[in-house]
Design a protein around this motif. Structure first.
Motif, PDB file in Angstrom:
ATOM      1  N   LEU A 129       0.832  -1.205   0.000  1.00  9.80           N
ATOM      2  CA  LEU A 129       0.000   0.000   0.000  1.00  9.80           C
ATOM      3  C   LEU A 129       0.867   1.256   0.000  1.00  9.80           C
ATOM      4  O   LEU A 129       0.571   2.232  -0.696  1.00  9.80           O
ATOM      5  CB  LEU A 129      -0.922   0.002   1.231  1.00  9.80           C
ATOM      6  CG  LEU A 129      -1.962  -1.108   1.305  1.00  9.80           C
ATOM      7  CD1 LEU A 129      -2.738  -1.016   2.621  1.00  9.80           C
ATOM      8  CD2 LEU A 129      -2.920  -1.026   0.122  1.00  9.80           C
ATOM      9  N   TYR A 130       1.945   1.243   0.788  1.00  8.95           N
ATOM     10  CA  TYR A 130       2.856   2.385   0.813  1.00  8.95           C
ATOM     11  C   TYR A 130       3.476   2.623  -0.566  1.00  8.95           C
ATOM     12  O   TYR A 130       3.648   3.771  -0.991  1.00  8.95           O
ATOM     13  CB  TYR A 130       3.967   2.169   1.851  1.00  8.95           C
ATOM     14  CG  TYR A 130       3.547   2.403   3.276  1.00  8.95           C
ATOM     15  CD1 TYR A 130       3.028   3.630   3.681  1.00  8.95           C
ATOM     16  CD2 TYR A 130       3.684   1.407   4.236  1.00  8.95           C
ATOM     17  CE1 TYR A 130       2.656   3.851   4.989  1.00  8.95           C
ATOM     18  CE2 TYR A 130       3.307   1.623   5.547  1.00  8.95           C
ATOM     19  CZ  TYR A 130       2.794   2.841   5.922  1.00  8.95           C
ATOM     20  OH  TYR A 130       2.416   3.057   7.227  1.00  8.95           O
ATOM     21  N   ALA A 131       3.832   1.549  -1.254  1.00  9.55           N
ATOM     22  CA  ALA A 131       4.428   1.687  -2.585  1.00  9.55           C
ATOM     23  C   ALA A 131       3.433   2.313  -3.558  1.00  9.55           C
ATOM     24  O   ALA A 131       3.789   3.206  -4.343  1.00  9.55           O
ATOM     25  CB  ALA A 131       4.904   0.327  -3.094  1.00  9.55           C
ATOM     26  N   ASP A 132       2.183   1.855  -3.509  1.00  6.91           N
ATOM     27  CA  ASP A 132       1.148   2.439  -4.363  1.00  6.91           C
ATOM     28  C   ASP A 132       0.903   3.901  -3.996  1.00  6.91           C
ATOM     29  O   ASP A 132       0.690   4.748  -4.866  1.00  6.91           O
ATOM     30  CB  ASP A 132      -0.154   1.646  -4.232  1.00  6.91           C
ATOM     31  CG  ASP A 132      -0.092   0.290  -4.918  1.00  6.91           C
ATOM     32  OD1 ASP A 132       0.811   0.095  -5.756  1.00  6.91           O
ATOM     33  OD2 ASP A 132      -0.935  -0.569  -4.610  1.00  6.91           O
ATOM     34  N   TYR A 133       0.930   4.168  -2.708  1.00  9.95           N
ATOM     35  CA  TYR A 133       0.720   5.540  -2.229  1.00  9.95           C
ATOM     36  C   TYR A 133       1.847   6.443  -2.733  1.00  9.95           C
ATOM     37  O   TYR A 133       1.611   7.567  -3.204  1.00  9.95           O
ATOM     38  CB  TYR A 133       0.678   5.549  -0.703  1.00  9.95           C
ATOM     39  CG  TYR A 133       0.167   6.835  -0.084  1.00  9.95           C
ATOM     40  CD1 TYR A 133      -1.174   6.974   0.258  1.00  9.95           C
ATOM     41  CD2 TYR A 133       1.028   7.892   0.162  1.00  9.95           C
ATOM     42  CE1 TYR A 133      -1.645   8.148   0.832  1.00  9.95           C
ATOM     43  CE2 TYR A 133       0.566   9.066   0.739  1.00  9.95           C
ATOM     44  CZ  TYR A 133      -0.765   9.184   1.078  1.00  9.95           C
ATOM     45  OH  TYR A 133      -1.213  10.355   1.638  1.00  9.95           O
ATOM     46  N   ALA A 134       3.076   5.956  -2.637  1.00 12.83           N
ATOM     47  CA  ALA A 134       4.223   6.725  -3.119  1.00 12.83           C
ATOM     48  C   ALA A 134       4.113   6.998  -4.608  1.00 12.83           C
ATOM     49  O   ALA A 134       4.480   8.076  -5.092  1.00 12.83           O
ATOM     50  CB  ALA A 134       5.523   5.972  -2.810  1.00 12.83           C
ATOM     51  N   ASP A 135       3.592   6.034  -5.346  1.00 14.15           N
ATOM     52  CA  ASP A 135       3.451   6.169  -6.787  1.00 14.15           C
ATOM     53  C   ASP A 135       2.479   7.297  -7.158  1.00 14.15           C
ATOM     54  O   ASP A 135       2.666   7.979  -8.166  1.00 14.15           O
ATOM     55  CB  ASP A 135       2.967   4.846  -7.381  1.00 14.15           C
ATOM     56  CG  ASP A 135       2.855   4.892  -8.886  1.00 14.15           C
ATOM     57  OD1 ASP A 135       3.877   5.116  -9.553  1.00 14.15           O
ATOM     58  OD2 ASP A 135       1.731   4.718  -9.407  1.00 14.15           O
ATOM     59  N   GLY A 136       1.443   7.493  -6.339  1.00  8.53           N
ATOM     60  CA  GLY A 136       0.441   8.509  -6.651  1.00  8.53           C
ATOM     61  C   GLY A 136       0.623   9.825  -5.934  1.00  8.53           C
ATOM     62  O   GLY A 136      -0.146  10.771  -6.145  1.00  8.53           O
ATOM     63  N   PHE A 137       1.660   9.903  -5.102  1.00  7.35           N
ATOM     64  CA  PHE A 137       1.826  11.060  -4.215  1.00  7.35           C
ATOM     65  C   PHE A 137       1.998  12.377  -4.971  1.00  7.35           C
ATOM     66  O   PHE A 137       1.289  13.358  -4.721  1.00  7.35           O
ATOM     67  CB  PHE A 137       3.021  10.823  -3.286  1.00  7.35           C
ATOM     68  CG  PHE A 137       3.340  11.975  -2.386  1.00  7.35           C
ATOM     69  CD1 PHE A 137       2.502  12.315  -1.343  1.00  7.35           C
ATOM     70  CD2 PHE A 137       4.496  12.724  -2.587  1.00  7.35           C
ATOM     71  CE1 PHE A 137       2.801  13.380  -0.512  1.00  7.35           C
ATOM     72  CE2 PHE A 137       4.805  13.789  -1.762  1.00  7.35           C
ATOM     73  CZ  PHE A 137       3.959  14.123  -0.716  1.00  7.35           C
ATOM     74  N   ALA A 138       2.939  12.431  -5.912  1.00  5.37           N
ATOM     75  CA  ALA A 138       3.230  13.687  -6.611  1.00  5.37           C
ATOM     76  C   ALA A 138       2.023  14.175  -7.409  1.00  5.37           C
ATOM     77  O   ALA A 138       1.714  15.375  -7.416  1.00  5.37           O
ATOM     78  CB  ALA A 138       4.442  13.520  -7.522  1.00  5.37           C
ATOM     79  N   ASP A 174      12.052   7.103  -5.847  1.00  6.26           N
ATOM     80  CA  ASP A 174      13.237   7.521  -6.592  1.00  6.26           C
ATOM     81  C   ASP A 174      13.034   7.526  -8.107  1.00  6.26           C
ATOM     82  O   ASP A 174      13.900   8.001  -8.844  1.00  6.26           O
ATOM     83  CB  ASP A 174      14.424   6.610  -6.260  1.00  6.26           C
ATOM     84  CG  ASP A 174      14.959   6.832  -4.860  1.00  6.26           C
ATOM     85  OD1 ASP A 174      14.628   7.884  -4.274  1.00  6.26           O
ATOM     86  OD2 ASP A 174      15.686   5.966  -4.350  1.00  6.26           O
ATOM     87  N   THR A 175      11.901   7.005  -8.574  1.00  6.51           N
ATOM     88  CA  THR A 175      11.695   6.920 -10.020  1.00  6.51           C
ATOM     89  C   THR A 175      11.597   8.307 -10.647  1.00  6.51           C
ATOM     90  O   THR A 175      11.932   8.491 -11.808  1.00  6.51           O
ATOM     91  CB  THR A 175      10.426   6.124 -10.355  1.00  6.51           C
ATOM     92  OG1 THR A 175       9.312   6.656  -9.634  1.00  6.51           O
ATOM     93  CG2 THR A 175      10.607   4.662 -10.008  1.00  6.51           C
ATOM     94  N   LYS A 176      11.109   9.253  -9.872  1.00  3.26           N
ATOM     95  CA  LYS A 176      11.023  10.627 -10.361  1.00  3.26           C
ATOM     96  C   LYS A 176      11.714  11.540  -9.360  1.00  3.26           C
ATOM     97  O   LYS A 176      11.395  11.523  -8.179  1.00  3.26           O
ATOM     98  CB  LYS A 176       9.577  11.070 -10.540  1.00  3.26           C
ATOM     99  CG  LYS A 176       8.833  10.297 -11.625  1.00  3.26           C
ATOM    100  CD  LYS A 176       7.417  10.793 -11.763  1.00  3.26           C
ATOM    101  CE  LYS A 176       6.658  10.039 -12.829  1.00  3.26           C
ATOM    102  NZ  LYS A 176       5.261  10.506 -12.957  1.00  3.26           N
ATOM    103  N   GLU A 177      12.633  12.335  -9.829  1.00  2.00           N
ATOM    104  CA  GLU A 177      13.398  13.204  -8.945  1.00  2.00           C
ATOM    105  C   GLU A 177      12.503  14.160  -8.188  1.00  2.00           C
ATOM    106  O   GLU A 177      12.750  14.497  -7.036  1.00  2.00           O
ATOM    107  CB  GLU A 177      14.431  14.004  -9.758  1.00  2.00           C
ATOM    108  CG  GLU A 177      15.397  14.826  -8.910  1.00  2.00           C
ATOM    109  CD  GLU A 177      16.335  13.950  -8.094  1.00  2.00           C
ATOM    110  OE1 GLU A 177      16.887  14.442  -7.105  1.00  2.00           O
ATOM    111  OE2 GLU A 177      16.515  12.773  -8.453  1.00  2.00           O
ATOM    112  N   GLU A 178      11.400  14.591  -8.815  1.00  2.00           N
ATOM    113  CA  GLU A 178      10.541  15.560  -8.139  1.00  2.00           C
ATOM    114  C   GLU A 178       9.886  14.979  -6.899  1.00  2.00           C
ATOM    115  O   GLU A 178       9.552  15.697  -5.967  1.00  2.00           O
ATOM    116  CB  GLU A 178       9.461  16.104  -9.088  1.00  2.00           C
ATOM    117  CG  GLU A 178       8.513  15.057  -9.662  1.00  2.00           C
ATOM    118  CD  GLU A 178       8.938  14.607 -11.045  1.00  2.00           C
ATOM    119  OE1 GLU A 178       8.060  14.251 -11.849  1.00  2.00           O
ATOM    120  OE2 GLU A 178      10.154  14.624 -11.317  1.00  2.00           O
ATOM    121  N   HIS A 179       9.717  13.655  -6.867  1.00  2.00           N
ATOM    122  CA  HIS A 179       9.162  13.022  -5.671  1.00  2.00           C
ATOM    123  C   HIS A 179      10.071  13.307  -4.480  1.00  2.00           C
ATOM    124  O   HIS A 179       9.614  13.687  -3.411  1.00  2.00           O
ATOM    125  CB  HIS A 179       9.049  11.510  -5.869  1.00  2.00           C
ATOM    126  CG  HIS A 179       7.899  11.100  -6.721  1.00  2.00           C
ATOM    127  ND1 HIS A 179       6.984  10.162  -6.316  1.00  2.00           N
ATOM    128  CD2 HIS A 179       7.513  11.493  -7.961  1.00  2.00           C
ATOM    129  CE1 HIS A 179       6.087   9.975  -7.276  1.00  2.00           C
ATOM    130  NE2 HIS A 179       6.398  10.770  -8.286  1.00  2.00           N
TER     131      HIS A 179
END
Length: 232
Positions: A113-122, A209-214
């Motif tokens: 869930l945290y990984a999915d959350y991180a993916d949608g955060f930005a 880390d996939t996107k620097e802006e994150h």
């Protein structure tokens, strides 16, 4: 006011349960924040039927993050309940850590869930910025939510996920100081579980880390909102 907790005597069976205090206190504080912000922010917005916030709450990134926030809270409740049960078992069965191992082993679900959350955060943050006037118009109606740091609220799960690994490492160090066969066995098992936590936590980090802006958003919001989230 809370009274002082007496330090447990090392030779008593209940001393093993006190090893779990850090984990229980950390998760309790996190869960309290999640529930509070669900009550004063998420649920009120989700229940709105008017046009003002309809566009905001129907944005796909917002729907995703809101849903995951609730699911993380549910998993946090489950983990905390298991840890409290484990503490009781430890005190009654002379340091039996079986339920502790089970509780930490189940964390793989919440890390997903945290990984999915991180993916949608930005993307969710971008939606918040676009709809900031509408959000403020809604939250500022109530003194309790006036100038509510929405970005800081959305940050909560991403500030917490690494705490599981830190608490487990502290628990393993405490167990290492207990010279019993059960403690030695528990230590070996928990070290194996710890490897899983490192892997799962690394999965969340790799998403961030996939996107620097994150990473830049995380650093900025940690600095900007860390002192603004008040928990009574």
């Amino acid at each position: 006011a809370w009274g002082k907790v007496k330090k447990a005597v090392a030779s008593t069976p209940s001393s093993s349960s006190t090893m779990l205090d850090d984990t229980i206190k950390t998760e309790s504080k996190f869960l309290k924040r999640l529930k509070m912000f669900e009550d004063i922010f998420f649920f009120p917005i989700e229940s709105q039927s008017g046009a003002t916030l309809r566009d905001f709450k129907e944005e796909p990134p917002i729907e995703k993050v809101f849903s995951l926030f609730h699911k993380i809270r549910e998993q946090s409740e489950l983990f905390l309940r298991m840890m409290k049960d484990a503490a009781e078992v430890c005190s009654k069965q002379n340091g039996d850590m079986t339920m502790v191992v089970q509780a930490y082993s189940r964390l793989e679900d919440i890390y997903k869930l945290y990984a999915d959350y991180a993916d949608g955060f930005a993307d969710a943050l971008n939606c918040v910025r676009v709809h900031t006037p509408d959000i403020l118009a809604f939250t500022n109606k109530d003194p309790k939510t006036k100038n509510l740091p929405v970005e800081g609220i959305l940050m909560l799960p991403l500030e917490h996920y690494e705490s599981y690994q830190a608490c487990l490492e502290k628990l393993i160090r405490k167990i290492s100081k207990t010279a019993t066969d059960d403690a030695t066995k528990a230590k070996g098992t928990l070290k194996a579980v710890h490897k899983g936590l490192v892997t799962w936590s690394g999965g969340v980090k790799s998403v961030l880390d996939t996107k620097e802006e994150h990473k830049l958003e995380l650093l900025r919001f940690q600095a900007e909102f860390a002192d603004q989230i008040y928990v009574p």
